[in-house]
Motif scaffolding. Structure first.
Motif, PDB file in Angstrom:
ATOM      1  N   PHE A  24      18.751  -1.302  48.712  1.00 38.27           N
ATOM      2  CA  PHE A  24      18.242  -1.966  47.052  1.00 38.27           C
ATOM      3  C   PHE A  24      19.864  -1.475  46.285  1.00 38.27           C
ATOM      4  O   PHE A  24      20.463  -1.913  45.331  1.00 38.27           O
ATOM      5  CB  PHE A  24      16.772  -1.343  46.840  1.00 38.27           C
ATOM      6  CG  PHE A  24      16.826  -1.730  45.789  1.00 38.27           C
ATOM      7  CD1 PHE A  24      16.248  -2.767  45.445  1.00 38.27           C
ATOM      8  CD2 PHE A  24      16.961  -0.964  44.567  1.00 38.27           C
ATOM      9  CE1 PHE A  24      15.881  -3.599  44.716  1.00 38.27           C
ATOM     10  CE2 PHE A  24      16.511  -1.406  43.159  1.00 38.27           C
ATOM     11  CZ  PHE A  24      15.437  -2.516  43.553  1.00 38.27           C
ATOM     12  N   GLY A  25      19.603  -0.059  47.017  1.00 41.60           N
ATOM     13  CA  GLY A  25      20.784   0.323  46.405  1.00 41.60           C
ATOM     14  C   GLY A  25      22.342  -0.526  46.208  1.00 41.60           C
ATOM     15  O   GLY A  25      23.030  -0.137  44.926  1.00 41.60           O
ATOM     16  N   ALA A  26      22.933  -0.454  47.000  1.00 40.20           N
ATOM     17  CA  ALA A  26      23.962  -1.728  47.617  1.00 40.20           C
ATOM     18  C   ALA A  26      23.937  -2.906  46.421  1.00 40.20           C
ATOM     19  O   ALA A  26      24.875  -3.322  45.583  1.00 40.20           O
ATOM     20  CB  ALA A  26      23.850  -2.168  49.120  1.00 40.20           C
ATOM     21  N   MET A  27      22.891  -3.313  45.831  1.00 38.13           N
ATOM     22  CA  MET A  27      22.569  -4.650  45.675  1.00 38.13           C
ATOM     23  C   MET A  27      22.404  -4.012  44.336  1.00 38.13           C
ATOM     24  O   MET A  27      23.352  -4.790  43.148  1.00 38.13           O
ATOM     25  CB  MET A  27      20.936  -5.603  45.797  1.00 38.13           C
ATOM     26  CG  MET A  27      20.485  -6.543  45.381  1.00 38.13           C
ATOM     27  SD  MET A  27      20.257  -6.990  43.079  1.00 38.13           S
ATOM     28  CE  MET A  27      18.590  -5.821  43.496  1.00 38.13           C
ATOM     29  N   THR A  28      21.850  -2.825  43.370  1.00 45.77           N
ATOM     30  CA  THR A  28      21.937  -2.407  42.153  1.00 45.77           C
ATOM     31  C   THR A  28      22.778  -2.099  41.938  1.00 45.77           C
ATOM     32  O   THR A  28      23.862  -2.613  40.907  1.00 45.77           O
ATOM     33  CB  THR A  28      20.774  -1.555  42.609  1.00 45.77           C
ATOM     34  OG1 THR A  28      19.777  -1.875  43.129  1.00 45.77           O
ATOM     35  CG2 THR A  28      20.552  -0.966  40.749  1.00 45.77           C
TER      36      THR A  28
END
Lengths: 374, 308
Positions: B52-56
């Motif tokens: 999720f961090g990568a996407m955000t």
């Protein structure tokens, strides 16, 4: 606090003061149904909020989900077909869970079971079909059983955490499959999507008569029933439940905890391997990257939703199969990403785990807390 | 990468460069997990937080056209995931390992859900410092192109190692991790400390995710993480909950992860997929070698469910 219906219970229910006793009996058992069901509802309400927040209609979503999963005979058959591998994948989590182990690497056993089955099916080409199909099933179960059995053995004899090791082994299994399917087992004719050689039609597992659903569904249901009998009605299951409650107590009782853990994990892996074999023999026709379709991960959710009860796995797996099956329709009709289903699954999972905290908290389910009528 | 002109020297060089490149997310996730586990909880959900961090990070970097807001957003998202894990685990009978698995699925699902529109656009990358500029050899330059996050991660592991020993906050986290009862006797609230420790752990994992999508491999896809978050958990056990150990172990894992591409760059293509599995096999072997059924692990926090 009795756990089974004793003759005294029956007499109490049938006797003069039976009304209250019957109420108590119902109350004690209602908890196991009401809490998961309420959690399911809460999870779906939260998901509605999420869908409303991204600007879509939750009503339309659930309607589409119903139509895609269970609205017609066609979609029901589709859901049942998708539920078949999920039944077996969920058993791979539920059986070790009864021993207190959290095994989450069923995906690896599915993949290797599929590859082993495909390899045997090609190697035995020419033999009678029932022998080949049987051999494929045995090979799939053996591959999966060894893989997850090793996780159990590492847990018991080396104290290696089974949650992490099983997931690492799932990644290793997928790499192993890629290596085999790209290398020694590759069918030269499979250009874009490396696969093993296709199985001859006579070695494919067909459909249940009168349905567009392959025999894997029946195999999965039988596996669930057998697992329930194993856990609830045999001494091995009894021993497993004791060991799952308290390992030290089990050892004091002289139970062979090691073989018990290895046996249960191997059986669990065997079921997952069988799911892989069925994917190859009934759906794909050969082993390829499609084996790692995430059934192992959905199986974790199903096992927890069913509270690791093999009989409860049957309806839950079919429900989740239906949700899975409706993913495509949701994507097309509502212009939502295919990951919508994943979000729903994740939410349900969290709410179900959270609901554990409510067991024993409600007075209504606990007659011991009721005020004694004078 | 073409390494033929320096022959087989290209292999160790590519592994060194790869170790630095691949290890950075491991450093951040394992440091975050070390803080969480030192407080007595285990968060397996960091895998989902990483994705999720990568996407955000990628989405915010695309929208603002700068990597730094992306990095901050990823840390904030990770913080939210961590706080959620920390909050929900304070209830009785809620299992931290199972919640971690659920958050792993949920985080990835949410990332794929919101990340769909960002697979195509190109985001600006986090900057790297060319420590290899003195050399004329392109392979040396490539290997020594070090991202700022790697340096921050290295510094952070040193700071955390020092802080666990020498600061009041470090002591509080350790006390809570070793014994809830002792912490309560001291007037500390174990649940609050664990909430914060899991939150900080999540924020660091979010930064690890930002590195994945904004530097290496430097794009957002649904296959961006392949278990790094989980390997980091195993790595923390191997490193005995010591931040400096986490850094060293992360480098080792990064090197193992770089083995496949390095060998491929000199023309070894046999068994490519097996080399790809090297980090997983290494993790497993280390776990087997360092676990023992008869003694508990040295340095293990007393309240940790995984070693109890």
């Amino acid at each position: 606090m009795t756990d089974t219906v004793s003759s005294a219970d029956v007499r109490a229910i049938l006797g003069a003061g039976g009304y209250r006793a019957a109420l108590e009996w119902i109350a004690r058992r209602a908890e196991a149904f009401v809490i998961p069901f309420a959690a399911l509802v809460v999870g779906m309400v939260l998901f509605s909020l999420f869908i409303a927040l991204v600007g879509k209609s939750p009503v339309q979503l659930y309607e589409t989900m119903w139509r895609g999963g269970f609205g017609s005979w066609f979609s029901i058959q589709n859901s049942l077909s998708r539920g078949a591998p999920l039944l077996l994948a969920a058993l791979c989590v539920a059986l070790p869970a009864r021993l207190g182990l959290v095994v989450i690497g069923g995906e690896g056993a599915i993949v290797l079971g599929g590859v082993a089955a495909a390899a045997i099916g090609v190697a035995l080409a020419g033999a009678p079909s029932f022998i080949v199909i049987l051999a494929m099933g045995v090979a799939g179960m053996a591959a999966g059983g060894i893989w997850i059995g090793a996780v159990g053995a590492l847990r018991h004899y080396r104290a290696v955490n089974e949650t992490i090791s099983s997931l690492l082994m799932a990644y290793i299994a997928i790499a192993l499959m890629n290596q085999l399917v790209e290398g020694p087992l590759r069918d030269p004719a499979s250009l874009n999507k490396p696969s093993t050689q296709p199985l001859a039609d006579i070695y494919r597992v067909g459909n249940i008569p009168g349905m567009e659903v392959h025999w894997g569904l029946a195999v999965g249901v039988v596996a669930c029933v057998l697992s329930w009998v194993l856990i609830e009605k045999t001494r091995w299951g009894f021993a497993a439940r004791i060991a799952g409650g308290n390992v030290r107590a089990a050892q004091v009782q002289g139970l062979a905890v090691g073989p018990l853990i290895v046996g249960f994990t191997a059986l669990a892996g065997g079921f997952a391997g069988l799911a892989g074999m069925l994917e190859v023999a009934a759906v794909q026709g050969s082993a390829n990257g499609s084996l790692a379709a995430g059934y192992g991960y959905t199986g974790i959710l199903i096992a927890f939703l069913a509270r690791h009860n093999p009989l409860a796995i049957i309806p839950v797996a079919i429900l989740l199969g239906g949700i899975d099956a409706s993913g495509g329709l949701i994507q097309r009709r509502m212009d939502l990403p295919d990951a919508t289903v994943l979000v729903l699954q994740g939410m349900l999972f969290i709410v179900i785990l959270f609901s554990e905290t409510f067991y024993g908290r409600f007075k209504a389910f606990n007659p011991d807390l009721w005020q004694r009528a004078s | 990468m073409d390494a033929t002109d320096i022959g087989l020297w290209g292999v160790p060089l590519a592994i060194l460069g790869g170790a630095i490149r691949v290890s950075t997310p491991f450093i951040f996730v394992s440091l975050g997990e070390a803080i969480t586990e030192r407080s007595g909880r285990i968060n397996l959900g960091l895998e989902g937080t990483l994705v999720f961090g990568a996407m955000t990070a990628y989405a915010v970097a695309v929208m603002t056209n700068s990597p730094w807001p992306g990095l901050l957003a990823a840390a904030a998202a990770g913080l939210c995931f961590g706080l959620f894990h920390g909050w929900i685990c304070k209830f009785s009978k809620v299992n931290d390992i199972a919640i971690g698995i659920a958050l792993m699925l949920f985080g990835s699902g949410l990332a794929f859900f919101f990340g769909k529109p960002f697979i195509k656009p190109k985001a600006p990358n986090l900057p790297a410092i060319p420590f290899g500029a003195w050399s004329d050899i392109p392979q040396v330059q490539a290997a020594l192109d070090v991202n700022v996050l790697f340096l921050i991660g290295a510094a952070l592991s040193l700071v955390l190692w020092w802080a666990f020993r020498n600061t009041r906050a470090g002591l509080i986290v350790r006390v809570v991790g070793d014994s809830s009862d002792a912490a309560r006797a001291m007037g500390l609230n174990p649940n609050r400390v664990r909430l914060l420790a899991t939150g900080v752990g999540g924020a660091l994992a979010g930064i690890g995710g930002a590195y994945l999508s904004l530097y290496y491999p430097g794009s957002w896809t649904e296959r961006i993480s392949s278990g790094q978050g989980l390997m980091a958990v195993a790595l923390v056990i191997f490193a005995r909950w010591n931040p400096l150990g986490c850094f060293a172990a992360a480098l080792l894992f990064g090197g193992a992860g770089a083995l496949g591409p390095a060998l491929q760059s000199v023309g070894v293509t046999q068994g490519y997929y097996l080399f790809y599995a090297a980090p997983y096999i290494l993790t497993l072997v280390i776990m087997i070698a360092t676990s023992s059924p008869t003694r508990s692990l040295a340095g293990a926090p007393g309240e940790l469910s995984i070693t109890k």
